[in-house]
Scaffold this motif. Structure first.
Motif, short mmCIF file in Angstrom:
data_model
loop_
_atom_site.label_atom_id
_atom_site.label_comp_id
_atom_site.label_asym_id
_atom_site.label_seq_id
_atom_site.Cartn_x
_atom_site.Cartn_y
_atom_site.Cartn_z
N GLY A 157 -2.12 -4.38 -4.83
CA GLY A 157 -1.13 -5.17 -4.12
C GLY A 157 -0.05 -5.69 -5.05
N GLU A 177 0.84 -1.20 0.00
CA GLU A 177 0.00 0.00 0.00
C GLU A 177 0.88 1.25 0.00
N GLU A 178 1.90 1.24 0.84
CA GLU A 178 2.84 2.37 0.88
C GLU A 178 3.66 2.44 -0.40
N ARG A 193 -1.66 -1.18 -7.69
CA ARG A 193 -2.96 -0.67 -7.22
C ARG A 193 -3.71 -1.68 -6.35
N ARG A 226 1.61 4.19 -2.94
CA ARG A 226 1.59 5.64 -2.74
C ARG A 226 2.90 6.28 -3.22
#
Length: 119
Positions: free
Chosen positions: A88, A53-54, A86, A57
């Motif tokens: 994983g 997730e990070e 997006r 980003r």
């Protein structure tokens, strides 16, 4: 090396960024600031820690900066990596990470050369 030559070396779109920001001085300021942006280090750290997730980003941030500065080559690869992350981790993401790393290094090298030539 001047700014236009730097854009050629990093495979960016000099004319596009000048049209957008309207000032070579302003473009140069933001190009040099890219050297201190922590997003690529964050991307690598996140991938090492399986924090996808990070990592998404961080890749998204790189993509956005590159789009704004018309760093075409790095924008294209970071865009693909962003989409691959997006949802994983994926085999596609695994294939794209080395491409983004190579494009990032090409970009950083060109900007560092510009900085050195400026004195």
């Amino acid at each position: 090396m001047n700014l236009k030559e730097c854009y050629a070396a990093l495979e960016g779109d000099y004319e596009d960024v000048i049209a957008r920001l309207r000032s070579e001085r302003l473009v140069q300021k933001f190009v040099l600031k890219f050297l201190n942006d922590p997003s690529f280090d964050l991307l690598n750290h996140s991938l090492e820690n399986a924090d996808y997730e990070e990592a998404f980003r961080a890749a998204h941030t790189i993509k956005g900066i590159c789009q704004n500065l018309s760093f075409t080559r790095l924008y294209q690869s970071s865009h693909l990596l962003t989409e691959a992350l997006r949802n994983g981790w994926s085999p596609e993401a695994a294939q794209l990470v080395p491409k983004v790393a190579a494009d990032y290094q090409q970009t950083i090298t060109a900007i560092q050369t510009l900085q050195e030539k400026m004195g």
